[in-house]
Design a protein around this motif. Structure first.
Motif, PDB file in Angstrom:
ATOM      1  N   ALA A   1     -22.783 -65.204  37.055  1.00 41.96           N
ATOM      2  CA  ALA A   1     -22.313 -63.862  37.086  1.00 41.96           C
ATOM      3  C   ALA A   1     -21.669 -63.578  35.333  1.00 41.96           C
ATOM      4  O   ALA A   1     -21.392 -62.688  34.850  1.00 41.96           O
ATOM      5  N   LEU A   2     -21.635 -64.964  34.612  1.00 41.14           N
ATOM      6  CA  LEU A   2     -21.099 -64.741  33.335  1.00 41.14           C
ATOM      7  C   LEU A   2     -22.222 -63.994  32.544  1.00 41.14           C
ATOM      8  O   LEU A   2     -21.636 -63.717  31.203  1.00 41.14           O
ATOM      9  N   ILE A   3     -23.445 -64.152  32.668  1.00 39.46           N
ATOM     10  CA  ILE A   3     -24.342 -63.523  31.858  1.00 39.46           C
ATOM     11  C   ILE A   3     -24.017 -62.036  31.620  1.00 39.46           C
ATOM     12  O   ILE A   3     -23.691 -61.219  32.830  1.00 39.46           O
ATOM     13  N   GLY A   4     -24.033 -61.567  30.364  1.00 37.40           N
ATOM     14  CA  GLY A   4     -23.347 -59.997  30.333  1.00 37.40           C
ATOM     15  C   GLY A   4     -22.025 -59.996  30.024  1.00 37.40           C
ATOM     16  O   GLY A   4     -21.430 -58.990  29.435  1.00 37.40           O
ATOM     17  N   CYS A   5     -21.282 -61.131  30.106  1.00 36.72           N
ATOM     18  CA  CYS A   5     -19.704 -61.312  29.821  1.00 36.72           C
ATOM     19  C   CYS A   5     -19.506 -61.165  28.419  1.00 36.72           C
ATOM     20  O   CYS A   5     -20.292 -62.054  27.802  1.00 36.72           O
TER      21      CYS A   5
ATOM     22  N   SER B   1     -15.271 -60.931  30.193  1.00 33.85           N
ATOM     23  CA  SER B   1     -15.208 -59.810  31.006  1.00 33.85           C
ATOM     24  C   SER B   1     -16.417 -58.838  30.938  1.00 33.85           C
ATOM     25  O   SER B   1     -17.284 -59.279  30.000  1.00 33.85           O
ATOM     26  N   ALA B   2     -16.792 -58.273  31.890  1.00 33.08           N
ATOM     27  CA  ALA B   2     -18.145 -57.394  31.953  1.00 33.08           C
ATOM     28  C   ALA B   2     -17.819 -56.280  32.920  1.00 33.08           C
ATOM     29  O   ALA B   2     -16.892 -56.505  33.874  1.00 33.08           O
ATOM     30  N   LEU B   3     -18.350 -55.049  32.606  1.00 31.62           N
ATOM     31  CA  LEU B   3     -17.967 -54.022  33.240  1.00 31.62           C
ATOM     32  C   LEU B   3     -19.028 -53.385  33.879  1.00 31.62           C
ATOM     33  O   LEU B   3     -20.268 -53.725  33.322  1.00 31.62           O
ATOM     34  N   ASP B   4     -18.947 -52.894  35.302  1.00 31.71           N
ATOM     35  CA  ASP B   4     -20.169 -52.653  35.895  1.00 31.71           C
ATOM     36  C   ASP B   4     -20.486 -50.837  35.367  1.00 31.71           C
ATOM     37  O   ASP B   4     -19.756 -50.552  34.441  1.00 31.71           O
ATOM     38  N   PRO B   5     -21.508 -50.520  35.698  1.00 36.53           N
ATOM     39  CA  PRO B   5     -21.852 -49.100  35.223  1.00 36.53           C
ATOM     40  C   PRO B   5     -20.899 -48.267  35.536  1.00 36.53           C
ATOM     41  O   PRO B   5     -20.676 -47.244  34.895  1.00 36.53           O
ATOM     42  N   GLY B   6     -20.106 -48.398  36.375  1.00 35.81           N
ATOM     43  CA  GLY B   6     -19.014 -47.304  36.782  1.00 35.81           C
ATOM     44  C   GLY B   6     -17.941 -47.281  35.934  1.00 35.81           C
ATOM     45  O   GLY B   6     -16.908 -46.868  35.982  1.00 35.81           O
ATOM     46  N   GLY B   7     -17.844 -48.297  35.155  1.00 35.94           N
ATOM     47  CA  GLY B   7     -16.698 -48.965  33.966  1.00 35.94           C
ATOM     48  C   GLY B   7     -15.438 -49.625  34.547  1.00 35.94           C
ATOM     49  O   GLY B   7     -14.402 -49.572  33.982  1.00 35.94           O
ATOM     50  N   THR B   8     -15.693 -50.207  35.709  1.00 36.28           N
ATOM     51  CA  THR B   8     -14.711 -51.086  36.253  1.00 36.28           C
ATOM     52  C   THR B   8     -15.323 -52.288  35.981  1.00 36.28           C
ATOM     53  O   THR B   8     -16.379 -52.680  35.984  1.00 36.28           O
TER      54      THR B   8
ATOM     55  N   GLN C   1     -16.029 -61.586  20.873  1.00 32.64           N
ATOM     56  CA  GLN C   1     -16.795 -60.392  20.721  1.00 32.64           C
ATOM     57  C   GLN C   1     -18.410 -60.825  21.061  1.00 32.64           C
ATOM     58  O   GLN C   1     -19.300 -59.868  20.985  1.00 32.64           O
ATOM     59  N   ARG C   2     -18.624 -62.143  21.366  1.00 38.12           N
ATOM     60  CA  ARG C   2     -19.982 -62.452  21.538  1.00 38.12           C
ATOM     61  C   ARG C   2     -20.384 -62.245  22.951  1.00 38.12           C
ATOM     62  O   ARG C   2     -19.200 -62.382  23.949  1.00 38.12           O
ATOM     63  N   THR C   3     -21.694 -61.823  23.490  1.00 39.00           N
ATOM     64  CA  THR C   3     -22.107 -61.646  24.875  1.00 39.00           C
ATOM     65  C   THR C   3     -22.838 -62.743  25.390  1.00 39.00           C
ATOM     66  O   THR C   3     -23.697 -63.654  24.645  1.00 39.00           O
ATOM     67  N   VAL C   4     -22.322 -63.300  26.414  1.00 39.82           N
ATOM     68  CA  VAL C   4     -23.100 -64.500  27.210  1.00 39.82           C
ATOM     69  C   VAL C   4     -24.425 -64.073  27.515  1.00 39.82           C
ATOM     70  O   VAL C   4     -24.570 -62.884  28.005  1.00 39.82           O
ATOM     71  N   THR C   5     -25.659 -64.824  27.071  1.00 36.49           N
ATOM     72  CA  THR C   5     -27.184 -64.478  27.561  1.00 36.49           C
ATOM     73  C   THR C   5     -27.518 -65.411  28.265  1.00 36.49           C
ATOM     74  O   THR C   5     -28.697 -65.241  28.966  1.00 36.49           O
ATOM     75  N   GLY C   6     -27.164 -66.705  28.594  1.00 38.99           N
ATOM     76  CA  GLY C   6     -27.622 -67.591  29.220  1.00 38.99           C
ATOM     77  C   GLY C   6     -26.509 -68.800  29.757  1.00 38.99           C
ATOM     78  O   GLY C   6     -25.457 -69.086  29.179  1.00 38.99           O
ATOM     79  N   VAL C   7     -26.802 -69.105  30.774  1.00 35.71           N
ATOM     80  CA  VAL C   7     -25.691 -70.158  31.663  1.00 35.71           C
ATOM     81  C   VAL C   7     -26.743 -71.153  32.292  1.00 35.71           C
ATOM     82  O   VAL C   7     -27.672 -70.885  33.066  1.00 35.71           O
TER      83      VAL C   7
END
Length: 126
Positions: A6-10, A26-33, A74-80
């Protein structure tokens, strides 16, 4: 040990340093939450790879020596990846990498928050 995919995309929203290194992700779903609000706590020495192929051995509690870790902001996780012994390897956009091996005597890292399953890697990777 379950891999916290679940960290991928955070994105790293905050870095904090004292006797631990803390990364708020953190990561947002398409609805913005928020679908994930997590905190990675690093308590033992770790490696940080930069986009130029350099590896920095960093140790919590060392003040300004932790400056390379600020580049994760501000970096995004791409792999775990989590090895059977409890070692954590995160890859980020722009070529950054974070590797935390288990420590023989101390808890090396933990992950908690919403949208992820909590993990703590104790002494020896337990």
């Amino acid at each position: 040990m379950k891999i916290p995919t679940a960290l991928i995309g955070c994105r790293v929203d905050r870095t904090a340093f004292d006797y631990q290194v803390r990364l708020s992700l953190s990561a947002l779903d398409p609805g913005g939450t928020h679908r994930v609000d997590a905190e990675l706590v690093i308590e033992t020495p770790f490696l940080l790879g930069d986009p130029h192929g350099r590896w920095h051995k960093l140790d919590p509690g060392t003040g300004a020596a932790l400056a390379p870790a600020l580049n994760l902001f501000q970096r995004t996780v791409t792999g775990v990846k989590v090895r059977a012994d409890g070692a954590l390897h995160l890859t980020f956009d722009e070529g950054f990498q974070l590797c935390i091996d288990p420590h023989t005597d101390y808890e090396s890292w933990s992950l908690s928050g919403t949208g992820i399953e909590p993990v703590a890697v104790g002494p020896g990777g337990e």
